[in-house]
Design a protein around this motif. Sequence first.
Motif, PDB file in Angstrom:
ATOM      1  N   ASP A 203      79.362   8.143  91.945  1.00 44.44           N
ATOM      2  CA  ASP A 203      78.157   8.265  91.129  1.00 44.44           C
ATOM      3  C   ASP A 203      77.447   9.599  91.360  1.00 44.44           C
ATOM      4  N   GLY A 204      77.498  10.103  92.594  1.00 45.76           N
ATOM      5  CA  GLY A 204      76.818  11.357  92.889  1.00 45.76           C
ATOM      6  C   GLY A 204      77.396  12.546  92.149  1.00 45.76           C
ATOM      7  N   SER A 205      78.628  12.420  91.678  1.00 42.72           N
ATOM      8  CA  SER A 205      79.265  13.539  90.991  1.00 42.72           C
ATOM      9  C   SER A 205      78.851  13.665  89.534  1.00 42.72           C
ATOM     10  N   ILE A 206      78.099  12.686  89.033  1.00 45.17           N
ATOM     11  CA  ILE A 206      77.678  12.717  87.631  1.00 45.17           C
ATOM     12  C   ILE A 206      76.631  13.803  87.420  1.00 45.17           C
ATOM     13  N   ASN A 207      76.884  14.667  86.474  1.00 39.18           N
ATOM     14  CA  ASN A 207      75.979  15.771  86.176  1.00 39.18           C
ATOM     15  C   ASN A 207      74.969  15.293  85.134  1.00 39.18           C
ATOM     16  N   HIS A 208      73.805  14.889  85.596  1.00 35.09           N
ATOM     17  CA  HIS A 208      72.807  14.308  84.703  1.00 35.09           C
ATOM     18  C   HIS A 208      71.982  15.353  83.957  1.00 35.09           C
ATOM     19  N   ASP A 209      71.900  16.557  84.479  1.00 34.36           N
ATOM     20  CA  ASP A 209      70.955  17.520  83.905  1.00 34.36           C
ATOM     21  C   ASP A 209      71.580  18.858  83.520  1.00 34.36           C
ATOM     22  N   GLY A 210      72.910  18.940  83.497  1.00 33.28           N
ATOM     23  CA  GLY A 210      73.548  20.177  83.073  1.00 33.28           C
ATOM     24  C   GLY A 210      73.489  21.313  84.075  1.00 33.28           C
ATOM     25  N   GLY A 211      73.316  20.981  85.352  1.00 30.82           N
ATOM     26  CA  GLY A 211      73.228  22.038  86.361  1.00 30.82           C
ATOM     27  C   GLY A 211      71.910  22.785  86.309  1.00 30.82           C
ATOM     28  N   LEU A 212      70.821  22.030  86.115  1.00 33.03           N
ATOM     29  CA  LEU A 212      69.499  22.624  85.908  1.00 33.03           C
ATOM     30  C   LEU A 212      69.054  23.513  87.072  1.00 33.03           C
ATOM     31  N   LEU A 213      69.262  23.041  88.283  1.00 29.82           N
ATOM     32  CA  LEU A 213      68.794  23.791  89.445  1.00 29.82           C
ATOM     33  C   LEU A 213      69.430  25.171  89.513  1.00 29.82           C
ATOM     34  N   ASP A 214      70.751  25.237  89.376  1.00 28.19           N
ATOM     35  CA  ASP A 214      71.437  26.527  89.431  1.00 28.19           C
ATOM     36  C   ASP A 214      71.045  27.405  88.244  1.00 28.19           C
ATOM     37  N   TYR A 215      70.880  26.803  87.083  1.00 24.54           N
ATOM     38  CA  TYR A 215      70.480  27.565  85.899  1.00 24.54           C
ATOM     39  C   TYR A 215      69.125  28.237  86.117  1.00 24.54           C
ATOM     40  N   CYS A 216      68.174  27.484  86.622  1.00 16.98           N
ATOM     41  CA  CYS A 216      66.840  28.048  86.841  1.00 16.98           C
ATOM     42  C   CYS A 216      66.865  29.164  87.883  1.00 16.98           C
ATOM     43  N   ARG A 217      67.685  29.016  88.901  1.00 16.33           N
ATOM     44  CA  ARG A 217      67.783  30.066  89.904  1.00 16.33           C
ATOM     45  C   ARG A 217      68.429  31.320  89.322  1.00 16.33           C
ATOM     46  N   LEU A 218      69.463  31.138  88.523  1.00 19.32           N
ATOM     47  CA  LEU A 218      70.147  32.288  87.921  1.00 19.32           C
ATOM     48  C   LEU A 218      69.249  33.036  86.939  1.00 19.32           C
ATOM     49  N   HIS A 219      68.368  32.295  86.255  1.00 13.26           N
ATOM     50  CA  HIS A 219      67.510  32.900  85.238  1.00 13.26           C
ATOM     51  C   HIS A 219      66.077  33.089  85.718  1.00 13.26           C
ATOM     52  N   GLN A 220      65.869  32.950  87.014  1.00 10.48           N
ATOM     53  CA  GLN A 220      64.560  33.180  87.632  1.00 10.48           C
ATOM     54  C   GLN A 220      63.450  32.386  86.947  1.00 10.48           C
ATOM     55  N   MET A 221      63.732  31.119  86.682  1.00 14.75           N
ATOM     56  CA  MET A 221      62.708  30.200  86.207  1.00 14.75           C
ATOM     57  C   MET A 221      62.186  29.398  87.393  1.00 14.75           C
ATOM     58  N   THR A 222      60.873  29.283  87.496  1.00 16.16           N
ATOM     59  CA  THR A 222      60.287  28.501  88.574  1.00 16.16           C
ATOM     60  C   THR A 222      60.341  27.018  88.230  1.00 16.16           C
TER      61      THR A 222
END
Length: 317
Positions: A203-222
Motif C-alpha cells: 500500500d505504501g507504494s501507491i502514488n496518491h499525489d503524483g510525486g508532489l513533494l519532489d515536484y515542489c522541491r524541484l520547482h521551488q514551491m513552498t
Amino acid sequence: MKTVKIGGTNWTSSNVALGIMRMGTLAVADCARAIEAAHAAGINFFDSADIYGNDPVLGRGSSEIHFGQALKQTGLSRDDFYFQSKAGLYANADNKITRYDSSRDHLLKAVDGILQRTGVEYLDSLVIHRPDALMDPAEVAVAFDKLQASGKVRHFGVSNFNPAQVALLQSALSQRLLVDQVQFGLKHTGMIDYDFHTNMTDDGSINHDGGLLDYCRLHQMTIQTWSPFQYGTFAGTFINNDRFPKLNDQLAQLATKYQVSKNAIALAWILRHPARMQVLIGTMNPTHIADSAAGSDITLTRQEWYDLYLAAGNELP
C-alpha cells in the motif's frame, strides 16, 4: 523563530504561520489575544480563506471580519505581518461544499470581499483553495493579472493541487505559483511514504499525489502544511490521544529532552524535512500558540525524526 523564503524568492517569512479559521466563533478580544501571542512568538504570517467562519449574524467569512476587527485592537501595523487568503470554495448553510469556482469573475469578487472584511489594503498572497474541474487556466491568468496590476494581490499560489494541476495552471500564468498548501504531519505522511516504497507492491507504494513533494522541491514551491496535529483529515488531534500511545510516548520523551511541548516536537518533525516547509497552526489558545511555535527553533536528529515516523505507525521497508 526561524524563517523560510517563500517559493524560493526573497520573500522571507516565519516558518510557522497562524491560520485564522477558528476566529469566526470567537469574541474579537480573544482573536486579538491570539494575534498578539503569535506576534510575540515571532509569527508574522497569517493564513485565511474567504469561506472561514459562518456566524449566524455576520454570515460566511466571519473569521476574516473578526480578524480585521482584532487587528485594530492589537495596534499592529500592516508592515508587521503577511496576510494570505484562499478563494474558490462554496458551502451551504450546513457547511457542505457544493462547488469549486476558479472563474475570473469569482476570483476578482472574492478578493474584494476579503479586503473589505479584513480591512487590509492588499493580500500578500492569494491561493486557489481546491482544484476546480472547470478551471480554465487562461481565465485564471486574466484574473491574476488584474489583481496584481491593481495592487490588490502581490503573490499567488494553490492549495491541494497535484503536480500536473500546478503545471497546467502555471503554463498560462505570467506569475510564478509560490506555494502549494496541503495536509502533512506525523499522522498524514503520504507524501513521504511513497518515496520509501519505490518499486514495491504494498500500500505504501501507491502514488496518491503524483510525486508532489519532489515536484515542489524541484520547482521551488513552498509547501504549507495544514492540520499538522490532526489524524485523518478532520478526525481530531493525535496529541495526547489514547489511540496513539507509542507516538505520544515518543513525543513525550523528546519534549522532555528539549524542554518543550509535544506540539512543538510534532511541528519540529515537519520542519526537519529539507523541503523547507511552512507549518500552519490553527489553535486560538495563546499558550498553545507559543508552545507550538517553539518547535521552530528545534532541530531533531535524523534518528529522532525516524523514531517519530515509526512511532506514528509507519514502517520502513
